[in-house]
Design an enzyme around this catalytic site. Sequence first.
Site, short mmCIF file in Angstrom:
data_model
loop_
_atom_site.label_atom_id
_atom_site.label_comp_id
_atom_site.label_asym_id
_atom_site.label_seq_id
_atom_site.Cartn_x
_atom_site.Cartn_y
_atom_site.Cartn_z
CG HIS A 52 32.71 35.05 46.79
ND1 HIS A 52 32.24 35.61 47.95
CD2 HIS A 52 32.49 35.98 45.82
CE1 HIS A 52 31.79 36.82 47.72
NE2 HIS A 52 31.92 37.07 46.43
CG ASP A 98 24.51 39.29 42.01
OD1 ASP A 98 23.78 40.09 42.61
OD2 ASP A 98 25.48 38.72 42.54
O1 PAF Z 1 29.08 40.54 41.63
C1 PAF Z 1 30.03 41.25 42.03
O2 PAF Z 1 30.70 40.96 43.03
C2 PAF Z 1 30.35 42.54 41.28
O3 PAF Z 1 29.20 43.11 40.77
C3 PAF Z 1 31.41 42.36 40.20
C4 PAF Z 1 30.94 41.41 39.11
C5 PAF Z 1 32.70 41.84 40.82
C6 PAF Z 1 31.72 43.70 39.51
O4 PAF Z 1 32.18 44.64 40.43
#
Ligand code: PAF
Length: 280
Positions: free
Chosen positions: A37, A151
Amino acid sequence: MKIITSIEEQKEYCSSIEAEGNNISLIPTMGNLHSGHESLLLLSRSTKNKRIVSLFVNPLQFDSISDYRSYPSSIDSDIEILERNKVDCLFMPDENQMIENINHPETIHLPQYMSILCGKHRKGHFDGVFKIVKKLFKIINPSIAYFGKKDYQQLMMVRHIAKEYFGNRIEIVAGDTVRESNGLAMSSRNNRLSLTDKKIASSVHKELIIMRESINLGSNNQELLKKSIDALSDKYIKIEYLELLSSVDFSIISKKNADNAMLFVAFYISGVRLIDNIDV
Ligand code: PAF
């Protein structure tokens, strides 16, 4: 940093940003922030946009209630990370407000490629992500939104949402996967692994790297995939899928050397499901 929990207040805050002539960058998260993140936060510093992080553990995208309930939460350290990264606003919507009316019979049209890989093995997962991402985009109205490449299928779906529902007004920026020193991709789910589990899990990434070399040397893709699944599967690791597909449309790569090829894997270790991918 401003912290907002009401949707109405968030909409007003976003309108006031726009009224001042500024644009918004959105970094959607489910909290439990890690270096993956943080790399998105860093990436998002390259514009003058106001930066909003959303933190919402979306119940609609979990396969089971126990998986949802055991999703790690670390609000205090999340806030510390966001403040350190000079984020302007944290949007932490109330669950009932966020989910209210969201299951309204809207027919969700997802591209065909969303029904393979995780779409095949996690029924309803992408419908849940679709609903929440679309709702976040509507509330925040960002001009840029950041998502991780780990993802990858989600990233492709988000691009589809931006194009089909927001007329490409939202630029989707993809952040590279951040890895631990042993190669294991960062994920909030790693918190549920022991040190030994993590070490064993990292062998999957190592195998992907070896596969990439073999593919680039021209080995037979299908035989190679089968051999690697056999090599990785043991009493610790259960491979859910391991596939070599086009990163553009997820078609099967049968040619020996092809552009835009990607290896995708999902596996279980100690009951925890992990995913990863690499460019070939
Ligand atoms: O990747 C994530 O953390 C989640 O799938 C998201 C994009 C915040 C949607 O809930």
